[in-house]
Write an enzyme that holds these catalytic residues in place. Structure first.
Site, mmCIF file in Angstrom:
data_model
loop_
_atom_site.group_PDB
_atom_site.id
_atom_site.type_symbol
_atom_site.label_atom_id
_atom_site.label_comp_id
_atom_site.label_asym_id
_atom_site.label_seq_id
_atom_site.Cartn_x
_atom_site.Cartn_y
_atom_site.Cartn_z
ATOM 1 N N THR B 138 0.874 -1.188 0.000
ATOM 2 C CA THR B 138 0.000 0.000 0.000
ATOM 3 C C THR B 138 0.908 1.233 0.000
ATOM 4 O OG1 THR B 138 -0.310 -0.214 2.402
ATOM 5 C CG2 THR B 138 -2.041 -1.091 1.004
ATOM 6 N N THR B 175 -2.719 -2.499 7.986
ATOM 7 C CA THR B 175 -2.318 -3.873 7.878
ATOM 8 C C THR B 175 -0.898 -4.277 7.615
ATOM 9 O OG1 THR B 175 -4.474 -4.365 7.054
ATOM 10 C CG2 THR B 175 -2.844 -6.037 6.750
ATOM 11 N N GLU B 259 6.370 5.241 7.480
ATOM 12 C CA GLU B 259 6.194 6.591 6.941
ATOM 13 C C GLU B 259 6.884 7.636 7.809
ATOM 14 O OE1 GLU B 259 2.082 7.201 6.587
ATOM 15 O OE2 GLU B 259 1.949 6.162 4.684
ATOM 16 N N ASN B 382 -0.320 11.514 8.104
ATOM 17 C CA ASN B 382 -1.533 10.909 8.629
ATOM 18 C C ASN B 382 -2.618 11.914 8.978
ATOM 19 O OD1 ASN B 382 -1.301 7.870 8.843
ATOM 20 N ND2 ASN B 382 0.709 8.577 9.503
ATOM 21 N N THR B 387 -10.102 11.002 3.968
ATOM 22 C CA THR B 387 -10.878 9.852 3.483
ATOM 23 C C THR B 387 -11.944 10.335 2.522
ATOM 24 O OG1 THR B 387 -12.131 10.101 5.519
ATOM 25 C CG2 THR B 387 -10.536 8.325 5.409
#
Lengths: 387, 387
Positions: B138, B175, B259, B382, B387
């Site tokens: 990802t 994940t 990250e 983050n 979203t």
């Protein structure tokens, strides 16, 4: 009370030592850090509370007297004795709190000068209260003071407190400290029970980054100057209520003043089997860096909140979880809901307060918890500072 | 194996679906997320492992198929059945993994096209392995592949794995996934025991921010193509060792690629009463935002590390704690040590790897744990993603 500057902090404008005297012996109760690595003043106060004969509390900022071994214990004992002496009390009739850098011995000459200077400035004016509240601050930007007056059987009882810090958010500064003063007449055990219950729903319901300090201490002194009988029954209930409000107001002020913080999050967790479960879930959600960064970015990212609840270690049915942010339903009984993400994001961005309401289907227990967002500024402050 | 692009990710250069076939039925074992809010593929694989008849594994990135209810379970089952079909296997002979955004239904038309496209590209070349490893990424910046060959009774046994992610560090991406393949001959229970032990010391010893994902899965497939007897005794020990090395290498690659990360921290915790105690302390230190920001700032702030150990919930004697950072003693048997802070800071700044060595006086149990620092860049990534 009085707050003075005695060169523990470099800025002479900032008081760094606070002395509080009770003219008559006060009942005293304490609630302390659960960290096994705890500072000398914590060890000393723990031995001395609950008590029915405390006359003085002395608090310094700028040095935590933590990880300082036997010499640290001697220094804490001596600091208490010096405070007791200027108040005309016996050495063991004083309590002490410290906050600041870990691992340095207290400069006892400065402490001694500070106590002597504070002794001649003692007073009960609002200005005294403010200097006392400022004397315990480290990286806080504002003093934190709360007051209530309750009428009990025709008498007025006052409850006034001040506090500092925010978990352990400061660069190398530690600690949450709180001191609540009252003229209520209480037995030592009643005082301890009242403080424990109040702290449980206030100072134990806040989190910035979840790093438990070595020095956390909240003390209650109650000297009975209001007169009357020792509080019991409905009178005690009224006092407990006022104490809870003072502690709640002080506790919320701590994350609200957290470093780099742009949002204060009120987190309601309901529908749990026990209050301990609710607290565990609230703490896990409150301390998730992904939840905190999402709030900093005004992102209604329900997946991060719901998945944090899922790893709290509390048995729960994922199909009975529901979530509201600022009143909007985002997740209903285990399933996503169509919602206006732009509107919820705008509501987070529009104000400093955010309300997260997380409900489960396990029982009737609930808790209200306060936390902060996590910003790049917090990281900058805590990474760029050097010991 | 093969990795293909089927439009789950927007960038057509990035594969987003990986198919792995075993030409003969393989023994399969799995280790899964402990999050009660777990995704549909986790629930499906949990039912199907350990097994002695797995022929295919299909993995998609870009969509986690988490918090998707009954429809999500149907989709996971269908995805497995499609993968099994192109490999000529029965529907229940396939396993499935998903990673990506939470709360969206899988676009089954794209998944179906992807599986068909992957089926015609299957192969065993290094290029196939790399495309398969890339198909599960990802926000990872590099594919994570590890391989070992061990000689057992004159035969070569191969152990090759790939993995993705880093706890739950990606913006809204979830994940940790890992798939380890071997031609060793193992019984299902031996495979499960071997994988559980290997994961315990590798994937369960890493943390970025401590947010347990809804989809974490590590699978082991072993089809026995190397021949010989089912592994036991010293042969099994050699295999276990190779499996542990492959899992360890993959696990360390995850925080190393986190990250915004500027330091990979190897944290040794020793002298504990039990390994569970050592793990609890390591996890608490690894997840302290104050420890992580100190390392980002190259600050040898031992107070933050020692005080984090103190609130891990493990009984310990503070006077028997010692701490070394990059080999320099900072804290010895509960007391500060004079050390060259500038030199230790320079050693942290000079390289990406940092070694923190924390010793207690409670017993002989120890653990090695890997974590990251916490930078403003992590927060930016983050917080600023929506979203």
């Amino acid at each position: 009370m009085a707050g003075v500057h005695c060169r523990l902090k470099t800025n002479p404008e900032k008081p760094d030592l606070t002395l509080v005297e009770s003219e008559t012996p006060a009942v005293a109760a304490g609630v302390y850090t659960q960290n096994l690595v705890h500072a000398a003043p914590v060890a000393l106060d723990r031995q001395r509370t609950p008590s029915d004969r405390i006359r003085a509390v002395v608090i310094n900022s700028g040095n935590a007297n933590a990880c300082t071994g036997e010499r640290g214990m001697d220094d804490a004992r001596r600091m208490a004795a010096l405070a007791a002496a200027v108040c005309g009390a016996a050495p063991e009739e004083a309590l002490v709190m410290s906050t600041g850098v870990i691992g340095h011995f207290l400069p006892m000459d400065k402490i001694e000068q500070g106590i002597a200077a504070a002794a001649v400035k003692l007073g009960a004016s609002p200005r005294n209260l403010e200097s006392a509240a400022r004397g315990i601050l480290t990286t806080d930007t504002v003093p934190k003071i709360a007051s209530r007056v309750v009428a009990v059987d025709g008498r007025e009882i006052r409850v006034t407190g001040f506090a500092k810090g925010a978990a352990m958010i400061g660069p190398n500064m530690a600690t949450l400290l709180g001191l609540v003063l009252s003229d209520a007449l209480l037995s030592p055990q009643t005082a301890q029970d009242a403080l424990t219950a109040a702290v449980d729903d206030s100072f134990n319901c806040i989190s910035v980054e979840g790093h438990t300090s070595t020095n956390d201490t909240v003390l209650l002194l109650a000297n009975g100057a209001a007169g009357g009988e020792p509080l019991a029954g409905s009178a005690l209930a009224k006092f407990q209520n006022a104490l809870g409000e003072v502690c709640g107001e002080l506790a919320r002020a701590i994350p609200a003043d957290g470093e780099g913080v742009t949002h204060l999050v009120t987190l309601d967790v309901a529908g749990c089997a026990t209050k301990a479960d609710a607290r565990k879930i609230a703490k896990t959600v409150a301390e998730s860096a992904l939840v905190k960064t999402a709030i900093a970015g005004a992102d209604p990212n329900w997946g991060r909140i719901v998945s944090a609840a899922g790893y709290a270690g509390v048995p729960l049915d994922p199909d009975r979880i529901s979530l509201r942010v600022n009143g909007t339903l985002l997740f209903d009984s285990g399933a996503p809901v169509d919602f206006d993400a732009a509107a919820v994001s705008a509501s987070i961005r529009a104000q400093r307060d955010v309300h997260v309401d997380l409900r489960f289907g396990e029982g009737a227990a609930s808790i209200r918890f306060w936390t902060t967002d996590l910003t790049a500024e917090y990281v900058r402050l805590n990474a760029d500072y050097h010991t």
